[in-house]
Write a protein that holds these residues in place. Sequence first.
Motif, short mmCIF file in Angstrom:
data_model
loop_
_atom_site.label_atom_id
_atom_site.label_comp_id
_atom_site.label_asym_id
_atom_site.label_seq_id
_atom_site.Cartn_x
_atom_site.Cartn_y
_atom_site.Cartn_z
N UNK A 54 10.98 -47.56 43.69
CA UNK A 54 9.85 -47.82 44.50
C UNK A 54 10.82 -47.33 45.73
N UNK A 55 9.91 -46.71 46.73
CA UNK A 55 10.80 -46.40 48.00
C UNK A 55 9.67 -45.81 49.07
N UNK A 56 9.98 -45.78 50.44
CA UNK A 56 9.37 -45.36 51.49
C UNK A 56 10.23 -43.92 51.69
N UNK A 57 9.34 -42.94 51.81
CA UNK A 57 10.06 -41.45 52.19
C UNK A 57 9.30 -41.16 53.60
N UNK A 58 10.36 -40.71 54.44
CA UNK A 58 9.83 -40.20 55.83
C UNK A 58 9.25 -38.87 55.49
N UNK A 59 7.83 -38.65 55.74
CA UNK A 59 7.46 -37.52 55.53
C UNK A 59 5.64 -37.90 55.04
N UNK A 60 4.85 -36.94 55.13
CA UNK A 60 3.26 -37.16 54.97
C UNK A 60 3.19 -37.09 53.33
N UNK A 61 2.22 -37.59 52.71
CA UNK A 61 2.02 -37.52 51.27
C UNK A 61 2.08 -36.23 50.78
N UNK A 62 1.43 -35.10 51.62
CA UNK A 62 1.48 -33.70 51.36
C UNK A 62 2.65 -33.07 51.34
N UNK A 63 3.76 -33.47 52.14
CA UNK A 63 4.84 -32.76 52.14
C UNK A 63 5.71 -33.45 51.02
N UNK A 64 5.84 -34.68 50.91
CA UNK A 64 6.48 -35.32 49.66
C UNK A 64 5.85 -34.75 48.59
N UNK A 65 4.63 -34.64 48.17
CA UNK A 65 4.03 -34.14 47.04
C UNK A 65 4.56 -32.73 46.89
N UNK A 66 4.49 -32.08 47.95
CA UNK A 66 5.07 -30.53 47.66
C UNK A 66 6.53 -30.53 47.27
N UNK A 68 7.97 -32.89 45.01
CA UNK A 68 8.19 -33.55 43.78
C UNK A 68 7.07 -32.95 42.77
N UNK A 69 6.09 -32.10 43.00
CA UNK A 69 4.92 -32.06 41.92
C UNK A 69 5.87 -31.19 40.94
N UNK A 70 5.29 -31.40 39.81
CA UNK A 70 5.90 -30.47 38.64
C UNK A 70 4.81 -29.64 38.33
N UNK A 71 4.70 -28.72 39.04
CA UNK A 71 3.60 -27.55 38.97
C UNK A 71 4.18 -26.32 39.45
N UNK A 72 3.32 -25.11 39.08
CA UNK A 72 4.08 -24.05 39.58
C UNK A 72 4.29 -24.08 41.18
N UNK A 73 5.32 -23.18 41.50
CA UNK A 73 5.63 -23.12 43.03
C UNK A 73 6.31 -24.39 43.38
N UNK A 74 6.89 -25.19 42.71
CA UNK A 74 7.47 -26.45 43.07
C UNK A 74 8.91 -26.28 43.65
N UNK A 155 5.61 -41.44 28.21
CA UNK A 155 4.83 -41.52 29.38
C UNK A 155 5.57 -41.85 30.58
N UNK A 156 5.53 -40.92 31.44
CA UNK A 156 6.34 -41.06 32.64
C UNK A 156 5.38 -40.33 33.97
N UNK A 157 5.95 -40.46 35.11
CA UNK A 157 5.27 -39.80 36.34
C UNK A 157 5.58 -40.61 37.44
N UNK A 158 4.62 -40.32 38.61
CA UNK A 158 4.92 -40.97 39.91
C UNK A 158 3.75 -41.05 40.70
N UNK A 159 3.49 -41.85 41.51
CA UNK A 159 2.44 -42.04 42.51
C UNK A 159 2.79 -41.85 43.94
N UNK A 160 2.33 -40.89 44.77
CA UNK A 160 2.81 -40.42 45.90
C UNK A 160 1.51 -40.97 46.92
N UNK A 161 1.51 -41.85 47.74
CA UNK A 161 0.33 -42.27 48.32
C UNK A 161 0.65 -42.78 49.74
N UNK A 162 -0.45 -42.56 50.55
CA UNK A 162 -0.37 -42.79 51.89
C UNK A 162 -0.06 -44.22 52.04
N UNK A 163 0.71 -44.64 53.59
CA UNK A 163 0.67 -45.96 53.85
C UNK A 163 -0.09 -46.09 55.06
N UNK A 164 -0.93 -47.06 54.84
CA UNK A 164 -1.94 -47.58 55.84
C UNK A 164 -1.16 -47.66 57.32
#
Length: 213
Positions: A54-66, A68-74, A155-164
Amino acid sequence: MDPALAAQISEAVAEKMLQYRRDESGWKICWEGNGVSVSWRPSVEFPGNLYRGEGIVNGTPEQVWDCVKPLAGTLRDKWDENVKSFEIIESITDTQCVSRTTTPSAVMKLISPRDFVDLVLVKTYEDGTISSNATSVEHLLCPPKPGYVRGFNHPCGCFCGPLPGEPHKTSLVTFFQTDLSGYLPQGVVDSFFPRSMAGFYANLQKAVKKFYG
């Protein structure tokens, strides 16, 4: 891979990810520092551990997801020291694929290179959280390859979410429960994962800064 079977497997994994995230019982912290905590509890999937980061990353959820995402173009193999290469074996839908990830040797080469073939599903929730949900599968187009020990991701993965109230920060919760296979002393495995996950957060923060300023 049969799309109906893939959907069934992936939805079951996604449900487990939500359970892991909601269930606060039994976790023991094994690493803390720089705003990141790593905890573990015995896995119910295999005779090993389930790890939670668990941690807080400086960056928008979209930037962080870009990053870490396990998809094409990662961007994953450009910054993650535990990812040597990443390739899509089969695209099933826009949000589901089978991927092959290779990892370099680790712990002064005590852990030799591994590869993992995973079925991956990406889900987006109403609050804007994006999750990856993965588990290892066998695939005809990707038999075991020379030079790599075939590992297995339960089963593994991540949750990349906004901070209110913090639009430029992201909450990232990660789950790993990996059977590295081969003949490894349990002590080596138990020390590797917490350190590796802590390094993941530190390197991710550098990557977001590098790619998005």
